[in-house]
Design a protein around this motif. Structure first.
Motif, PDB file in Angstrom:
ATOM      1  N   GLY A 176       8.135  -3.604  -8.816  1.00 52.14           N
ATOM      2  CA  GLY A 176       7.317  -2.976  -9.844  1.00 52.14           C
ATOM      3  C   GLY A 176       8.017  -2.984 -11.204  1.00 52.14           C
ATOM      4  N   LYS A 177       7.258  -3.337 -12.269  1.00 52.20           N
ATOM      5  CA  LYS A 177       7.825  -3.305 -13.616  1.00 52.20           C
ATOM      6  C   LYS A 177       8.010  -1.876 -14.109  1.00 52.20           C
ATOM      7  N   ASN A 178       7.195  -0.938 -13.605  1.00 52.56           N
ATOM      8  CA  ASN A 178       7.338   0.462 -13.976  1.00 52.56           C
ATOM      9  C   ASN A 178       8.177   1.175 -12.924  1.00 52.56           C
ATOM     10  N   PRO A 179       9.240   1.863 -13.319  1.00 53.97           N
ATOM     11  CA  PRO A 179      10.152   2.456 -12.348  1.00 53.97           C
ATOM     12  C   PRO A 179       9.501   3.586 -11.567  1.00 53.97           C
ATOM     13  N   PRO A 180       9.671   3.632 -10.238  1.00 54.94           N
ATOM     14  CA  PRO A 180       9.169   4.767  -9.458  1.00 54.94           C
ATOM     15  C   PRO A 180      10.014   6.005  -9.718  1.00 54.94           C
ATOM     16  N   VAL A 181       9.441   7.178  -9.465  1.00 57.49           N
ATOM     17  CA  VAL A 181      10.191   8.425  -9.578  1.00 57.49           C
ATOM     18  C   VAL A 181      11.232   8.457  -8.464  1.00 57.49           C
ATOM     19  N   CYS A 182      12.476   8.777  -8.815  1.00 60.28           N
ATOM     20  CA  CYS A 182      13.523   8.861  -7.795  1.00 60.28           C
ATOM     21  C   CYS A 182      14.559   9.882  -8.232  1.00 60.28           C
ATOM     22  N   TYR A 183      15.640   9.995  -7.471  1.00 57.73           N
ATOM     23  CA  TYR A 183      16.705  10.952  -7.743  1.00 57.73           C
ATOM     24  C   TYR A 183      18.032  10.214  -7.828  1.00 57.73           C
ATOM     25  N   ASN A 184      19.043  10.899  -8.392  1.00 57.39           N
ATOM     26  CA  ASN A 184      20.359  10.270  -8.493  1.00 57.39           C
ATOM     27  C   ASN A 184      20.920   9.907  -7.123  1.00 57.39           C
ATOM     28  N   ASN A 185      20.499  10.647  -6.083  1.00 61.82           N
ATOM     29  CA  ASN A 185      21.038  10.404  -4.745  1.00 61.82           C
ATOM     30  C   ASN A 185      20.056   9.653  -3.844  1.00 61.82           C
ATOM     31  N   SER A 186      19.028   9.041  -4.428  1.00 62.47           N
ATOM     32  CA  SER A 186      18.091   8.262  -3.609  1.00 62.47           C
ATOM     33  C   SER A 186      18.738   6.969  -3.118  1.00 62.47           C
TER      34      SER A 186
ATOM     35  N   GLN B  16      14.960  12.064  -2.132  1.00 64.94           N
ATOM     36  CA  GLN B  16      16.413  12.136  -2.028  1.00 64.94           C
ATOM     37  C   GLN B  16      16.915  11.499  -0.729  1.00 64.94           C
ATOM     38  N   TYR B  17      18.013  10.759  -0.858  1.00 67.66           N
ATOM     39  CA  TYR B  17      18.709  10.128   0.269  1.00 67.66           C
ATOM     40  C   TYR B  17      17.812   9.178   1.066  1.00 67.66           C
ATOM     41  N   ALA B  18      16.659   8.792   0.495  1.00 68.55           N
ATOM     42  CA  ALA B  18      15.709   7.976   1.250  1.00 68.55           C
ATOM     43  C   ALA B  18      16.286   6.596   1.572  1.00 68.55           C
ATOM     44  N   LEU B  19      17.044   5.994   0.632  1.00 61.38           N
ATOM     45  CA  LEU B  19      17.546   4.625   0.814  1.00 61.38           C
ATOM     46  C   LEU B  19      19.044   4.582   0.527  1.00 61.38           C
ATOM     47  N   LYS B  20      19.755   5.578   1.029  1.00 62.29           N
ATOM     48  CA  LYS B  20      21.146   5.798   0.639  1.00 62.29           C
ATOM     49  C   LYS B  20      22.083   4.704   1.137  1.00 62.29           C
ATOM     50  N   GLU B  21      21.726   3.995   2.206  1.00 58.90           N
ATOM     51  CA  GLU B  21      22.644   3.012   2.800  1.00 58.90           C
ATOM     52  C   GLU B  21      22.463   1.596   2.244  1.00 58.90           C
ATOM     53  N   LEU B  22      21.453   1.358   1.443  1.00 59.96           N
ATOM     54  CA  LEU B  22      21.146  -0.011   1.013  1.00 59.96           C
ATOM     55  C   LEU B  22      22.220  -0.564   0.082  1.00 59.96           C
ATOM     56  N   ARG B  23      22.586  -1.843   0.322  1.00 61.21           N
ATOM     57  CA  ARG B  23      23.498  -2.549  -0.598  1.00 61.21           C
ATOM     58  C   ARG B  23      22.709  -3.311  -1.653  1.00 61.21           C
ATOM     59  N   GLU B  24      21.512  -3.760  -1.286  1.00 66.20           N
ATOM     60  CA  GLU B  24      20.652  -4.498  -2.198  1.00 66.20           C
ATOM     61  C   GLU B  24      19.269  -3.851  -2.204  1.00 66.20           C
TER      62      GLU B  24
ATOM     63  N   SER C  82       0.833  -1.207   0.000  1.00 69.62           N
ATOM     64  CA  SER C  82       0.000   0.000   0.000  1.00 69.62           C
ATOM     65  C   SER C  82       0.866   1.255   0.000  1.00 69.62           C
ATOM     66  N   VAL C  83       2.159   1.102   0.290  1.00 72.15           N
ATOM     67  CA  VAL C  83       3.055   2.253   0.358  1.00 72.15           C
ATOM     68  C   VAL C  83       3.274   2.809  -1.041  1.00 72.15           C
ATOM     69  N   THR C  84       3.080   4.116  -1.196  1.00 72.84           N
ATOM     70  CA  THR C  84       3.294   4.777  -2.491  1.00 72.84           C
ATOM     71  C   THR C  84       4.460   5.743  -2.448  1.00 72.84           C
ATOM     72  N   THR C  85       4.776   6.275  -1.245  1.00 75.79           N
ATOM     73  CA  THR C  85       5.776   7.341  -1.165  1.00 75.79           C
ATOM     74  C   THR C  85       6.750   7.067  -0.027  1.00 75.79           C
ATOM     75  N   ILE C  86       8.052   7.187  -0.345  1.00 78.51           N
ATOM     76  CA  ILE C  86       9.112   7.112   0.669  1.00 78.51           C
ATOM     77  C   ILE C  86       9.845   8.442   0.611  1.00 78.51           C
ATOM     78  N   ARG C  87       9.688   9.249   1.669  1.00 76.46           N
ATOM     79  CA  ARG C  87      10.188  10.621   1.653  1.00 76.46           C
ATOM     80  C   ARG C  87      11.697  10.683   1.928  1.00 76.46           C
ATOM     81  N   GLU C  88      12.263  11.915   1.755  1.00 76.91           N
ATOM     82  CA  GLU C  88      13.701  12.122   1.875  1.00 76.91           C
ATOM     83  C   GLU C  88      14.217  11.696   3.256  1.00 76.91           C
ATOM     84  N   TYR C  89      15.403  11.079   3.230  1.00 79.80           N
ATOM     85  CA  TYR C  89      16.123  10.624   4.422  1.00 79.80           C
ATOM     86  C   TYR C  89      15.345   9.592   5.233  1.00 79.80           C
TER      87      TYR C  89
END
Length: 788
Positions: free
Chosen positions: A160-170, A147-155, A118-125
């Protein structure tokens, strides 16, 4: 449980409204359950506002109860768990749509988060600096990652087959993205994802139902095939975890191949094969299968351009030999470039090797189990030449007087320019570019060979009048002219020197004309030689032309002699030989009851070009003339007739005033229908079919005779209308006008063309019109009028 309303709650609500687009609802209270505070709103929703005191694994409920009402949890609020270092895992309920800004910032012990679909949005940091959270599954409901929402993830596992909107630093650069199968192209169409993928590893792992895909990779050396579940496997397939799989190994029996080694994740399973198959009951991990098919003999092949040279294998002039699988020895490859070419490189199985004297010795050991491919690259020498007067000086190329000098591409070339005693260098051109000022010590010039080069040096003698220039002009593709037995375009000779010109046409050419200083001396040339004394500059011009021998061609005719005859140039022959340029005439004579069906000349259909059973052409090549005769089919004729009242009009057939005629099948038949004065066409039937609407200009009809044709035309009076039994109205034409008689003043006349377009509306009784049929309406009655 406690209830409190505070400035902090209202500030949180305000920030949510501004930052996250939450609908404007009013806080009605708050509740704390198991050290987690929920803010409650008048639309019966709840936001997790403070969980910083949480310890260990927590589960957020789908809803909370407050004063008898149920509130659905829809959001993790701003900084709700920020710096909660004792938090280890979070299970979010279905219904949560937003993870607020900095919601889990710096939760250093957090290792696991379950995001519902049900989650649609993951906000900054949101999960920034969660150093223990290395992997996260993102459901296909997520459309925005700030931005920077998932900056520490290794995997990062994206469902979703359609890419979510994100940033270069997400995300962290260099992390691994696991995405659905067949979705990478969709992600790469987005510039941000394209940038992220360029720095990261991407694997298509997830099936549509969200199940994990396991990679099965297969490689082999080509002397057989591997089947996975009875399907020939490509380099890699993706299968669902838990799938039962069977590998089937098929050696190339035509080569005598057999399974030498089968490594499955680096473990040899060759001894475990049963009937050349290997089965895994349930796939639980990626598989890498490497198979080596062996055979009793291996091929040794050479690849090269045969226009440039040749290559031998162990002294054999062949492109391929076979060696046994246990061959232990040397395979010698010898390259033999043709004149004007050299060996640029030798590659063994795609790798460059060092070679000496155009030869490479390949040491083959018994443990090698592959074919050998030797590729030899030949290249053409570059032609480096010097043009100068040998009487006045010398030009050396790489310290050699050889002219031309053959250089390899990239070779350094040194020109040494040495005028004789008493002479000097006036000008130096390299490929027509003046390099005189670039000479080193006025004597040397060095460059790298990249193309053919011509160095033209002009030496001069300080004493004028002692020397004359001798030159020759001719087409070098057709012959050669030598000056004093040297192949020179020009040279300088001392006054009084005997000069001999040798004129040598190439094979297939001859001398047409020779000019010396524009005077024709062709008749003075003897045995292709001419000699004179140098008393002035001499310019010899030679014109070579092709020697054209008589050429003959074969002319033949193929046909069924039982059905007809073909004569070649009026001769009853099936083939003959004729001189090039001769006119050839083919006379085609079908027997009685037959006709010409098709005529081919050198397989080209020329049937339409045959006139009066004759075809003529000029012989410029061999001519194969083929005629197909067929039995003649009797012509079919049809009866064409017209039925009409001759007192009211006329019908002409093919512009003839006849009521019937006979025509050949396929003939075009034209009917012209001409109503008499004060009459019009009422109805037209062709073989009982109504074609009135198909008449052209309401008078003409054309068709093709494929059967008997009967045209039935009905004429009717066109001028008088009875209008409600009140008098009579007369409608007629006069020249280019419609004339209406019998109307009272002010009555309306409406005129349209046959497709309903109004051409006139008014009270005039004489109305100008263009040529054609018109409908005239008065007092709600309509008649048709023809205007010339």
């Amino acid at each position: 449980m406690k209830r409190k309303l505070s400035f902090k709650v209202y500030l949180t609500v305000l920030l949510l409204l501004v930052s996250f687009g939450v609908r404007a609802s009013t806080v009605v209270g708050s509740i704390t359950l198991e050290q987690i505070e929920y803010s409650l709103y008048d639309d019966y929703t709840a936001v997790v506002s403070d969980g910083k005191s949480s310890v260990g694994d927590i589960v957020i409920p789908e809803s909370v109860e407050y004063e008898g009402a149920t509130y659905s949890v829809i959001m993790i609020g701003i900084s709700a768990f920020r710096e909660c270092r004792s938090l280890t895992s979070v299970n979010l309920p279905n219904g949560v749509t937003t993870i607020g800004s900095s919601a889990f910032l710096n939760c250093s012990s957090l290792t696991s988060v379950n995001l519902p679909n049900s989650v649609t949005t993951i906000r900054e940091y949101a999960f920034s600096k969660c150093s223990s959270l290395t992997s996260l599954i993102i459901p296909n409901s997520v459309t925005m990652i700030s931005q920077y929402a998932l900056k520490e993830l290794r995997e990062v596992h994206l469902l979703g087959k359609n890419p979510p909107v994100c940033y270069n630093n997400s995300f962290m650069y260099g992390c691994i993205f696991y995405i659905p199968i067949n979705s990478e192209s969709a992600y790469r169409k987005d510039y941000v994802w394209q940038t992220l993928f360029a720095e990261s590893r991407v694997e298509e792992r997830y099936f549509e139902d969200g199940s994990w895909g396991t990679y099965v990779s297969v490689t082999h050396n080509g002397d057989g095939d591997i089947y996975l579940n009875d399907v020939a496997v490509a380099q890699r397939d993706t299968l669902k975890r838990g799938t039962k799989i069977t590998f089937k190994f098929l050696s190339d029996e035509s080569k005598g191949a057999y399974i030498g080694e089968a490594l499955l994740n680096n473990k040899d399973i060759a001894a475990k094969l049963y009937n050349n198959t290997y089965t895994i009951a349930a796939l639980d991990d990626d598989l890498d299968l490497k198979v080596t098919f062996k055979k009793p003999f291996y091929d040794v092949t050479v690849v090269y351009d045969k226009e440039m040279g040749d290559v031998t294998i162990n002294g054999q002039d062949t492109d391929r030999i076979s060696i046994p699988e246990d061959y232990d020895g040397v395979i010698n490859f010898q390259a033999l470039p043709k004149e004007g070419y050299y060996v640029d490189s030798i590659l063994i199985d795609g790798e460059n090797v060092s070679f000496e004297e155009n030869s490479y010795r390949y040491n083959r050991t018994p443990d090698e189990d592959n074919d050998v491919v030797c590729k030899v690259v030949f290249k053409k020498y570059l032609n480096v030449s010097a043009d100068y007067d040998k009487v006045l000086g010398v030009v050396k190329i790489n310290n050699e007087e050889s002219n031309p000098y053959y250089a390899r591409i990239g070779e350094e070339v040194l020109f040494s320019i040495l005028p004789n005693t008493g002479c000097e260098t006036r000008q130096v051109l390299l490929n027509d570019v003046d390099i005189t000022d670039e000479l080193e010590n006025y004597l040397f010039y060095t460059c790298t060979a990249k193309e053919d080069m011509v160095l033209k040096v002009t030496f001069v003698d300080p004493i004028p009048g002692n020397y004359f220039t001798v030159s020759s002009v001719y087409d070098k593709t057709k012959g050669t002219v030598k000056i004093n037995n040297e192949e020179l375009a020009s040279c300088t000779v001392k006054s009084g020197t005997q000069v001999n010109f040798s004129i040598l046409p190439e094979a297939g050419y001859e001398v047409q004309q020779v000019l010396l200083n524009d005077a024709d001396i062709t008749a003075d040339v003897k045995n292709n030689s001419y000699t004179c004394t140098a008393t002035k500059d001499l310019a010899l011009e030679v014109v070579f032309v092709a020697s054209v021998p008589d050429t003959y061609y074969q002319v033949s005719a193929v046909y069924d002699e039982t059905l007809g005859t073909v004569r070649i140039n009026n001769e009853a022959v099936t083939s003959c030989t004729i001189k090039s340029g001769t006119t050839v005439s083919f006379a085609i004579l079908p027997n009685d009851g037959n006709k010409i069906s098709k005529v081919l000349l050198n397989d080209a259909d020329i049937t339409s070009d045959v006139k009066n059973n004759t075809y003529t052409c000029t012989a410029t090549e061999n001519l194969a003339f083929e005629v197909v005769f067929v039995a003649s089919v009797p012509e079919t004729y049809y009866q064409v007739s017209a039925v009409y009242d001759e007192t009211l009009g006329t019908v002409r057939i093919n512009n003839e005033a006849v009521s019937s005629c006979t025509v050949k099948s396929g003939t075009t038949v034209s009917f012209t229908i001409l109503p008499g004065a004060d009459n019009k066409i009422s109805n037209v039937l062709l073989n009982d079919a109504d074609i009135t609407a198909d008449l052209e200009d309401n008078a003409f009809y054309t068709c093709t005779a494929t059967r008997d044709l009967v045209l039935n035309v009905t004429f009717e009076n066109a001028n008088f209308l009875s209008v409600n039994n009140i008098g009579k109205v007369k409608v007629s034409s006069s020249g280019s006008k419609v004339v209406v008689e019998g109307l009272t003043d002010g009555e309306t006349v409406l005129v349209t063309n046959l497709i309903g377009q109004i051409t006139y509306r008014g009270t005039a009784l004489e109305i100008p019109m263009n040529r054609g049929w018109y409908l005239v309406k008065v007092r709600n009655e309509v008649t048709k009028v023809w205007i010339e």
